[in-house]
Design an enzyme around this catalytic site. Structure first.
Site, PDB file in Angstrom:
ATOM      1  N   ASP A  76      41.228 -30.442  -2.658  1.00 40.06           N
ATOM      2  CA  ASP A  76      40.398 -31.120  -1.655  1.00 40.06           C
ATOM      3  C   ASP A  76      39.243 -31.799  -2.405  1.00 40.06           C
ATOM      4  OD1 ASP A  76      38.980 -31.646   0.826  1.00 40.06           O
ATOM      5  OD2 ASP A  76      37.690 -29.975   0.237  1.00 40.06           O
ATOM      6  N   ARG A  78      -7.960  -2.834  13.439  1.00 39.83           N
ATOM      7  CA  ARG A  78      -8.616  -3.208  12.191  1.00 39.83           C
ATOM      8  C   ARG A  78      -9.481  -4.408  12.523  1.00 39.83           C
ATOM      9  NH1 ARG A  78      -5.970  -5.786   9.090  1.00 39.83           N
ATOM     10  NH2 ARG A  78      -4.012  -5.806  10.224  1.00 39.83           N
ATOM     11  N   ARG A 102       0.828  -1.208   0.000  1.00 43.03           N
ATOM     12  CA  ARG A 102       0.000   0.000   0.000  1.00 43.03           C
ATOM     13  C   ARG A 102       0.854   1.246   0.000  1.00 43.03           C
ATOM     14  NH1 ARG A 102      -5.300  -0.445   0.793  1.00 43.03           N
ATOM     15  NH2 ARG A 102      -5.841  -2.414   1.777  1.00 43.03           N
ATOM     16  N   LYS A 118       1.032   1.740  21.549  1.00 47.65           N
ATOM     17  CA  LYS A 118       2.060   2.770  21.742  1.00 47.65           C
ATOM     18  C   LYS A 118       1.455   4.166  21.630  1.00 47.65           C
ATOM     19  CE  LYS A 118       5.970  -0.073  20.431  1.00 47.65           C
ATOM     20  NZ  LYS A 118       7.187  -0.248  19.638  1.00 47.65           N
ATOM     21  N   ARG A 142     -10.050  -5.804   4.595  1.00 49.79           N
ATOM     22  CA  ARG A 142     -10.038  -7.034   3.784  1.00 49.79           C
ATOM     23  C   ARG A 142     -11.405  -7.734   3.733  1.00 49.79           C
ATOM     24  NH1 ARG A 142      -4.519  -8.771   6.938  1.00 49.79           N
ATOM     25  NH2 ARG A 142      -3.541  -6.766   6.616  1.00 49.79           N
ATOM     26  N   ASP A 194      37.482 -26.344   0.867  1.00 53.59           N
ATOM     27  CA  ASP A 194      36.290 -25.643   1.365  1.00 53.59           C
ATOM     28  C   ASP A 194      36.211 -25.520   2.884  1.00 53.59           C
ATOM     29  OD1 ASP A 194      35.695 -28.516   1.594  1.00 53.59           O
ATOM     30  OD2 ASP A 194      33.772 -27.768   2.332  1.00 53.59           O
ATOM     31  N   ASP A 248      35.671 -33.419  -0.937  1.00 51.79           N
ATOM     32  CA  ASP A 248      34.266 -33.104  -0.572  1.00 51.79           C
ATOM     33  C   ASP A 248      34.063 -31.598  -0.401  1.00 51.79           C
ATOM     34  OD1 ASP A 248      32.790 -35.736  -0.019  1.00 51.79           O
ATOM     35  OD2 ASP A 248      34.728 -36.005   0.980  1.00 51.79           O
TER      36      ASP A 248
HETATM   37  O1  LIG Z   1      -3.063  -3.060   3.888  1.00 53.95           O
HETATM   38  P1  LIG Z   1      -4.126  -3.810   4.620  1.00 53.95           P
HETATM   39  O2  LIG Z   1      -4.341  -5.173   4.072  1.00 53.95           O
HETATM   40  O3  LIG Z   1      -5.377  -3.024   4.745  1.00 53.95           O
HETATM   41  O4  LIG Z   1      -3.621  -4.018   6.129  1.00 53.95           O
HETATM   42  C1  LIG Z   1      -3.079  -2.974   6.930  1.00 53.95           C
HETATM   43  C2  LIG Z   1      -1.675  -3.302   7.369  1.00 53.95           C
HETATM   44  O5  LIG Z   1      -1.756  -4.350   8.336  1.00 53.95           O
HETATM   45  C3  LIG Z   1      -0.558  -4.949   8.796  1.00 53.95           C
HETATM   46  O6  LIG Z   1       0.119  -4.166   9.762  1.00 53.95           O
HETATM   47  C4  LIG Z   1       1.279  -4.628  10.465  1.00 53.95           C
HETATM   48  O7  LIG Z   1       2.202  -3.587  10.619  1.00 53.95           O
HETATM   49  C5  LIG Z   1       2.196  -2.850  11.825  1.00 53.95           C
HETATM   50  C6  LIG Z   1       3.386  -1.913  11.805  1.00 53.95           C
HETATM   51  O8  LIG Z   1       4.580  -2.610  11.691  1.00 53.95           O
HETATM   52  C7  LIG Z   1       2.238  -3.756  13.039  1.00 53.95           C
HETATM   53  O9  LIG Z   1       2.145  -2.964  14.223  1.00 53.95           O
HETATM   54  C8  LIG Z   1       1.076  -4.724  12.969  1.00 53.95           C
HETATM   55  O10 LIG Z   1       1.166  -5.628  14.077  1.00 53.95           O
HETATM   56  C9  LIG Z   1       1.073  -5.498  11.681  1.00 53.95           C
HETATM   57  O11 LIG Z   1      -0.099  -6.269  11.601  1.00 53.95           O
HETATM   58  C10 LIG Z   1       0.287  -5.312   7.620  1.00 53.95           C
HETATM   59  O12 LIG Z   1       1.520  -5.843   8.041  1.00 53.95           O
HETATM   60  C11 LIG Z   1       0.490  -4.201   6.620  1.00 53.95           C
HETATM   61  O13 LIG Z   1       1.223  -4.655   5.500  1.00 53.95           O
HETATM   62  C12 LIG Z   1      -0.855  -3.734   6.167  1.00 53.95           C
HETATM   63  O14 LIG Z   1      -0.723  -2.642   5.281  1.00 53.95           O
HETATM   64  O1  LIG Z   2      -9.539   4.709  12.166  1.00 55.92           O
HETATM   65  C1  LIG Z   2      -8.336   4.449  12.299  1.00 55.92           C
HETATM   66  C2  LIG Z   2      -7.895   3.598  13.301  1.00 55.92           C
HETATM   67  C3  LIG Z   2      -6.544   3.333  13.407  1.00 55.92           C
HETATM   68  N1  LIG Z   2      -5.670   3.917  12.567  1.00 55.92           N
HETATM   69  C4  LIG Z   2      -4.214   3.686  12.676  1.00 55.92           C
HETATM   70  O2  LIG Z   2      -3.953   2.370  12.230  1.00 55.92           O
HETATM   71  C5  LIG Z   2      -2.754   1.938  12.821  1.00 55.92           C
HETATM   72  C6  LIG Z   2      -2.947   0.503  13.298  1.00 55.92           C
HETATM   73  O3  LIG Z   2      -1.703  -0.073  13.438  1.00 55.92           O
HETATM   74  P1  LIG Z   2      -1.415  -1.366  14.307  1.00 55.92           P
HETATM   75  O4  LIG Z   2       0.033  -1.548  14.298  1.00 55.92           O
HETATM   76  O5  LIG Z   2      -2.011  -1.211  15.654  1.00 55.92           O
HETATM   77  O6  LIG Z   2      -2.145  -2.569  13.561  1.00 55.92           O
HETATM   78  P2  LIG Z   2      -2.319  -3.001  12.017  1.00 55.92           P
HETATM   79  O7  LIG Z   2      -3.635  -2.474  11.587  1.00 55.92           O
HETATM   80  O8  LIG Z   2      -1.197  -2.439  11.266  1.00 55.92           O
HETATM   81  O9  LIG Z   2      -2.334  -4.486  12.051  1.00 55.92           O
HETATM   82  C7  LIG Z   2      -2.426   2.891  13.956  1.00 55.92           C
HETATM   83  O10 LIG Z   2      -1.347   3.695  13.602  1.00 55.92           O
HETATM   84  C8  LIG Z   2      -3.689   3.700  14.102  1.00 55.92           C
HETATM   85  O11 LIG Z   2      -3.472   5.019  14.517  1.00 55.92           O
HETATM   86  C9  LIG Z   2      -6.112   4.743  11.565  1.00 55.92           C
HETATM   87  O12 LIG Z   2      -5.301   5.250  10.797  1.00 55.92           O
HETATM   88  N2  LIG Z   2      -7.459   5.000  11.455  1.00 55.92           N
END
Ligand SMILES: O=P(O)(O)OC[C@H]1O[C@H](O[C@H]2O[C@H](CO)[C@@H](O)[C@H](O)[C@H]2O)[C@H](O)[C@@H](O)[C@@H]1O
Ligand SMILES: O=c1ccn([C@@H]2O[C@H](COP(=O)(O)OP(=O)(O)O)[C@@H](O)[C@H]2O)c(=O)[nH]1
Length: 732
Positions: free
Chosen positions: A505, A280, A10, A386, A318, A686, A507
């Site tokens: 050598d 999500r 993305r 965080k 998704r 080796d 092997d």
């Molecule tokens: O692009 P999507 O299919 O809509 O999904 C959103 C992203 O989800 C995943 O997030 C991960 O990355 C975070 C930051 O490193 C981490 O905090 C979280 O635990 C992970 O689940 C996914 O890895 C991304 O590629 C997606 O874009």
């Molecule tokens: O309505 C929303 C709710 C959450 N977030 C952001 O989505 C990210 C979620 O990241 P996380 O690592 O917790 O989980 P992921 O969705 O990447 O698995 C955070 O930065 C949130 O601030 C957002 O942009 N819009």
């Protein structure tokens, strides 16, 4: 100016068509939100998917999209509807996502998905190559693009490539079930640095690399062809100041509608406290479990009815994948049932939003909640946890966090829970609601200190620093590659020499390793090569090996070349009998063998090779991690036993050999030199046992190591195929 190219599925902006107009929104999810601040440095280009498929884009629309994307310092990869179905919803989110999050029962292994995954990774590679210039750095992100590092490296080998996985890397026991496991690992190993959020993911990956590809791993470095790939953990942070400052500012700003509603709620009950959950809508986030645990809490501590509310924001995600649709239905149903069961005229226990919220509203939610309850069943990191901490400007509030989230490794001062233990969660919610302010502050203070220090910028900076440092890895530990120019000099010297020695050598040098040593027998092409080499009467060809003389007699009897076996015990020259170079005893073997046998019993896949004057314990087929432990044990046990016996323990390639200290290939090769006057010497091997030769030979000798390992040889070649190519050149 050199640039950094960020590549992820993305882009930070997502484009949709609403009412026949293009609508741009920021992407949700941790990857996009986190990397945005890295991208803002102005020197990087971000490549990814815009959110619209080819079918949705007319020519005019494409131009519009291009403009929007370029203005945001990005470029988009064009995906078709079919790519979206098979690559994104299919292989990425119905195969890799569930498997890597330990949801085996959701994982679909479908060949069409896999074909599409490969094709789309190639599309990303083509787009990167369009922009890639010498000296650029590429940083690839996440599970959608596991094959990309290799595809780029193959075309532009001098590019420095980093790869970061944002989701968990599963244990070997899970990963091994994956039908295309080798391809994925090779894809990732195209990178120079591979990063994970936690050390656990890192060690799981290394374990797969060792067991599946059987590569050599030295601490966190993988020897891969002629490169060292570094693997490390870099826990991703957040833009702390952005969240902290917005939360401070938010107090003085005009109230949003949501904030007004939240305030009304707080004022509606004297003790009313809010528990927040944001994710999500994903089955890995443990949403139904959290709702059930909240219900459990209300039943266990009924005095909290009307005094607490769960605010749940679930962001659509998704929604084409059946499991996500089911999760949505289950969640709606659960929330409905619990609200129906517990609600009173003035109180609804769960406020549930199924949508995404703009940043300001997220801040409203974070700052108004006494407790944040983040309880995924598996999560790579979890940035929401965080972000909540960063917004607590008064250092009050409590974070309840699942120990299954990567973030838990760095957030020990939160209240860590197991998302499946409702009893404990219920007690923790109570504890959190009643926690004295002082304790809240002391916990928050420590949590904030770390987040403020290790921000997302610091994370990216550390990753980049480490990535650039990988450029020096090779130079520090290995010899020079035997390249054209050196080869040419070598051949000139060879041609003008009268007496030439080839110390070869066997092997791992002339023949590749096999699980069973007896299967690594010479092939027809090798016989021809050696025969031709030794047919030239200026050449002395010597095969010098740790093999026993019986095996070599069987393979090479009646050949013109000289044989040295058992690491230098026996010598056989053409037309003569075997001659002992060393006078050795073997009485010690009957004492040592039972000890080795106990190791064979306890280490499946290992076996003893009994030679006339030595014992070898082979562990090539054993579990590499167990074997590593056993080699340390065996070394300790044997060292104390052999010290008075003129014996030494020799560590070869996946073999430990106990033999007389006075025997080694260096000593044997010195004898050859003492009896002859060579004006050209070529020596190749080796493993560790060949180092003795490299060290003993005169400086003018061409010493060559096979493989990218620490060595005192001057040059190296990649593998046994390259060995044969080099030897062929001496025949031209
Ligand atoms: O692009 P999507 O299919 O809509 O999904 C959103 C992203 O989800 C995943 O997030 C991960 O990355 C975070 C930051 O490193 C981490 O905090 C979280 O635990 C992970 O689940 C996914 O890895 C991304 O590629 C997606 O874009
Ligand atoms: O309505 C929303 C709710 C959450 N977030 C952001 O989505 C990210 C979620 O990241 P996380 O690592 O917790 O989980 P992921 O969705 O990447 O698995 C955070 O930065 C949130 O601030 C957002 O942009 N819009």
């Amino acid at each position: 100016m050199n640039k950094t190219i960020i590549v992820s599925n993305r882009l930070p902006l997502q484009i949709k068509i609403e009412n026949d107009q293009l609508e741009v929104t920021p992407s949700v999810g941790g990857l996009a939100t986190g990397l945005k601040s890295v991208h803002n440095d102005g020197k990087s280009l971000w490549i990814g998917w815009s959110g619209l498929t080819e079918e949705e884009l007319s020519e005019a629309r494409s131009k519009e999209v291009k403009k929007l994307v370029t203005a945001a310092k990005c470029d988009s990869v064009s995906l078709t509807q079919d790519d979206l179905e098979n690559f994104y919803y299919g292989f990425s989110n119905r195969t890799l996502w569930p498997l890597f999050h330990y949801f085996m029962e959701y994982t679909e292994f479908d060949n069409d998905y896999w074909e599409s995954y490969k094709a789309v990774n190639q599309k990303f590679a083509d787009k990167v190559l369009e922009h890639l210039e010498d000296g650029d750095t590429v940083w690839v992100h996440d599970y959608q693009l596991l094959l990309l590092p290799k595809l780029i490296k193959e075309k532009m080998p001098n590019t420095t490539i980093g790869f970061f996985l944002h989701i968990p890397y599963p244990s070997y026991e899970i990963f091994r079930t994956f039908p295309w496991r080798e391809e994925l690992l090779h894809g990732m190993l195209g990178a120079d640095l591979i990063g994970f959020h936690t050390y656990d993911y890192e060690r799981h990956f290394l374990s797969s690399v060792k067991r599946i590809l059987r590569l050599e791993v030295n601490f966190n470095e993988v020897t891969y062809h002629d490169r060292i790939v570094k693997v490390d953990s870099f826990p991703m942070g957040i833009d702390y100041d952005k969240f902290h400052d917005s939360a401070s500012k938010h107090k003085t700003d005009k109230k949003s509608e949501l904030q007004q509603r939240l305030d009304d709620h707080i004022q509606s009950g004297s003790d009313a406290k809010m528990i927040l959950s944001i994710d999500r809508m994903d089955y890995t986030k443990g949403i139904p479990n959290r709702i059930r645990a909240f219900e459990y809490f209300l039943n266990k501590y009924p005095e909290y009815k009307e005094k607490v509310r769960l605010i749940m924001l679930a962001v659509p995600s998704r929604s084409n994948v059946p499991q996500y649709q089911k999760l949505k239905r289950d969640t709606d149903e659960l929330v409905g049932r619990i609200n129906g069961q517990f609600s009173t005229v003035s109180w609804t226990p769960i406020w549930y939003f199924y949508r995404s919220m703009p940043f300001e509203n997220l801040i409203d939610l974070y700052t108004s909640s006494h407790v944040a309850m983040i309880t995924p069943v598996r999560d790579g990191m979890n940035l929401v946890a965080k972000e909540y901490v960063a917004t607590r400007t008064e250092q009050d509030g409590v974070l309840i966090l699942s120990e299954m989230a990567g973030a838990s490794k760095e957030m020990n001062e939160s209240m860590l829970i197991n998302p499946n233990n409702f009893e404990h969660i219920a007690d923790t919610i109570k504890y959190a609601l009643e926690m004295p302010l002082e304790e809240q502050k002391s916990r928050m203070k420590i949590l904030q200190k770390r987040l403020k220090r290790y921000t997302v910028e610091k994370w990216a900076e550390e990753f980049m620093k480490s990535l650039h440092a990988t450029k020096h890895l090779g130079a520090v530990i290995v010899a020079n590659r035997l390249e054209k120019e050196i080869e040419n000099n070598m051949l000139t010297e060879f041609n003008s020499a009268e007496r030439r020695l080839f110390l070869l050598d066997y092997d791992g040098t002339l023949v590749a390793f096999k699980d069973n040593p007896i299967e690594a027998s010479p092939d027809e092409q090798l016989y021809q090569l050696l025969d031709t080499l030794s047919a030239n009467n200026k050449n002395d060809v010597v095969l010098i090996s740790g093999r026993d003389r019986e095996t070599f007699t069987h393979w090479f009897a009646n050949k013109e070349y000289t044989l040295i076996t058992d690491h230098g015990v026996w010598l056989k020259e053409e037309g003569k009998d075997w001659e002992a170079l060393e006078r050795l005893k073997n009485g010690w073997m009957e004492n040592i063998k039972p000890i080795l046998e106990t190791f064979v019993d306890r280490t499946p896949g290992t076996f003893i090779e009994e030679k006339k004057y030595s014992l070898a314990w082979h562990y090539r087929k054993a579990d590499p991690e167990l074997a590593q432990i056993r080699t340390i044990e065996i070394d300790t046990v044997l060292t104390s036993l052999i010290s008075n016996n003129d014996l030494s323990v020799l560590k070869g390639n996946k073999v430990i050999e106990i033999k007389s200290s006075s025997v080694n290939k260096g000593r044997a090769s010195s004898r050859l030199l003492a009896n002859n006057d060579y004006d050209f010497i070529f020596c190749i091997g080796d493993d560790w046992t060949d180092e003795y030769m490299f060290q003993e030979l005169p400086k003018s000798a061409y010493t060559v190591k096979v493989g990218f390992k620490k060595t005192s040889a001057k040059y190296y070649v990649k593998d046994t195929d390259e060995v044969r190519e080099v030897l062929h050149k001496f025949m031209a």
